[in-house]
Each structure stands twice: as C-alpha cells, then as structure tokens.
Scaffold this motif. Structure first.
Motif: not given
Ligand code: V55
Ligand code: ACO
Length: 254
Positions: A48, A53-54, A69, A73, A76, A121, A128-130, A132
């Motif tokens: 990301m 994005f952040f 977001q 999502f 991907q 991450e 790890p989010g989203g 992952v």
């Molecule tokens: C991540 C990916 C994301 C997210 C937050 O770890 C963290 C990666 C694909 O979106 O929203």
C-alpha cells in the motif's frame, strides 16, 4: 501492469481506482482468456502507498476513508478472484505487505528467483490489515505465515516457491517466457470449463464435505450448461470412437 515504477508500484487510491476499471475491461472482453498481473520496473508492488493510502487519509472522515479502503479491497480481493479468465501473478520484483492480497487472489503465480517478498507491516508499526492476514493463511502454512508476519523478514522467489506461495520460481531472464507459455496453454483450454474449475477450487476451501459435494454437483451441471463448444462430447468421441486422443496425455481438438 501496475505502472508506477518510480514509486515501486505501491498502491495509491488512484492506482486502486484505475485497477477497478482495468478489471472491468478484462471481464468485459469476450476474447480475453488470460490476465497477467505484473509490475513495471524493479517491483511487483511495494504494498500500500504509505503516504497516499495511510498518512494522507488520516485527516479524512471515517466515511471518506472507508471509500478509499473499499477500492483497494475490491480490486485486490473479490474483483480479481471473480475474473472469469485465468489470472497469473508474474512477480517480477519486490512484493510487500498489501501486495500479498492481489498475489493470493490470482489463480497462479510465477516469480523471478531474485524477487523479494516481505510482510513488512511490523517493520513500520501496524498489524497486517485489509485482508492481508487472510490472504497469507490461504496461501502459506501456519508456521511460515506466522514467522514472516511477526518478524517482517524478507524471503526470495526460490523460497516462495519452496513454501508453495507461488507455483514456480525461475531465473529472471526466463520469467516472461514461462508465464507466456502457461498463458498459451490456458488459451488452448475450454474457457467455460476452466472458469467452472477455478471457481470450484477457490470456493471449496471454505466448505465442508457435505456442502462442498452439493456445490460441486451444481457447478458441474452449470459447466455443461455454459459450455457452448460441447467439449465433453467432443472429448469422449475423440477418445472412445475415433481413438484419436488420449485425454490423460493431451486435450481434445476443439
Ligand atoms: C493493509 C492493506 C490494506 C489495509 C490495511 O497490511 C493494511 C496491509 C489492502 O488494504 O486497508
Ligand atoms: N508507499 C509509499 N511510497 C513508497 C512505497 C510505499 N509502500 N514504496 C516505495 N515508495 C517510494 C519511496 O518513498 C520513494 O519515493 P521518492 O523517490 O519520492 O523518495 C520511491 O518509492 C522509491 O523508493 P526507494 O525506497 O528509494 O526504492 P528502493 O528500490 O531503494 O527500495 C523498497 C524499494 C524496498 C520497496 C522500499 O521502497 C520500501 O521498503 N518500501 C516500502 C515497502 C513496505 O513496507 N510497504 C508497505 C507494506 S505494508 C502494507 O502494504 C499495508
């Protein structure tokens, strides 16, 4: 092709929105049989976009962030997984963090031996989010998933193939040729049957035997119905009557 080589193809909201359009175009292309997802330059994707994005979304409202977001999502995950054609991730270089999601959403993956993977991450202070973590446990065993997720250590293409995260790892100079070889093979197959098969393999992972059996039967019937070239009948005729093919060794003549 993820095409921001100067930013190592990290995934910004703009890139994410453009990918949604690209996937629609591929899905709408009746001639398309295979899609290869790769990156321009040195990277597959550096994950990301940590700025766009952040950091840049920190000041947004929750609702605005949700929209940003969602586009990530969507392309991907479900939209890539639901493409009717065979999808191949051609991992040409760096693949970090969020990059594991499109990687795992592709049907197949081939990498260069010297590509570098990492669940980085932890190295910059987030879990790890989203989706992952979901992508990771669907494509790696628990020990590897845990080790690389909590350490943030990198591994190369060879190791990725050894772990089964990708189908194959090849020397960089052979990467494109090998991917095109697989693409050609898939172009020779019956598209309705390939689609039904990939959907069945993908969805069964989350089903038990009983519901799976029922789902397989439904997909089996669906494939006979959607197969406009009547592959089954051709295949059986060529093997049983003409004795001109052996399906164990080759596909029927379409
Ligand atoms: C991540 C990916 C994301 C997210 C937050 O770890 C963290 C990666 C694909 O979106 O929203
Ligand atoms: N987000 C934002 N910008 C990025 C990212 C990213 N994920 N990755 C690379 N860039 C930018 C750099 O800031 C730099 O920009 P600049 O030229 O404007 O200064 C440019 O891309 C080139 O990056 P370098 O670090 O100079 O390139 P190098 O080839 O030396 O290193 C590497 C490549 C290893 C990929 C490095 O850029 C890196 O570590 N990137 C971050 C990887 C990462 O941890 N991604 C997040 C994973 S977690 C998640 O996806 C949720």
């Amino acid at each position: 092709m993820l095409n921001r080589p100067e930013k190592r193809n990290c995934m910004s909201p703009t890139l994410n929105n453009e990918m949604l359009e690209v996937l629609d175009a591929v899905a709408l292309d009746a001639e398309a049989r295979v899609m290869v997802l790769t990156g321009a330059g040195e990277a597959f994707t550096a994950g990301m976009d940590l700025k766009e994005f952040f950091r840049d979304t920190d000041s947004m409202s929750r609702a605005q962030r949700d929209i940003v977001q969602r586009s990530a999502f969507e392309w991907q995950g479900p939209r890539l997984r639901q493409l009717p054609v065979t999808t191949i991730a051609m991992v040409n270089g760096f693949c970090f963090g969020g990059g594991f999601l499109p990687l795992s959403s592709c049907d197949l993956a081939v990498t260069a031996d010297d590509a570098l993977f990492g669940l980085s991450e932890v190295n910059w202070g987030i879990i790890p989010g989203g989706n992952v973590p979901h992508a990771v446990i669907q494509t790696m065993n628990l020990r590897d998933a845990m080790y690389y997720s909590i350490t943030g250590e990198t591994f190369d293409g060879r190791k990725a193939a050894e772990m089964g995260l990708v189908n194959e790892s090849v020397p960089r100079e052979r990467l494109l040729a090998r991917v095109l070889e697989i693409a050609e093979l898939m172009k020779s197959k019956n598209p309705a049957i390939v689609r039904g098969t990939k959907e069945t393999i993908r969805h069964l992972r989350t089903m038990g035997w009983s519901e799976g059996e029922n789902y397989i039967n439904a997909k089996f019937a669906e494939a006979q119905y959607t197969d406009t070239e009547q592959g089954r009948s051709k295949g059986l005729t060529q093997f049983l009557d003409e004795k001109s093919i052996r399906p164990g060794l080759e596909g029927y003549r379409r």
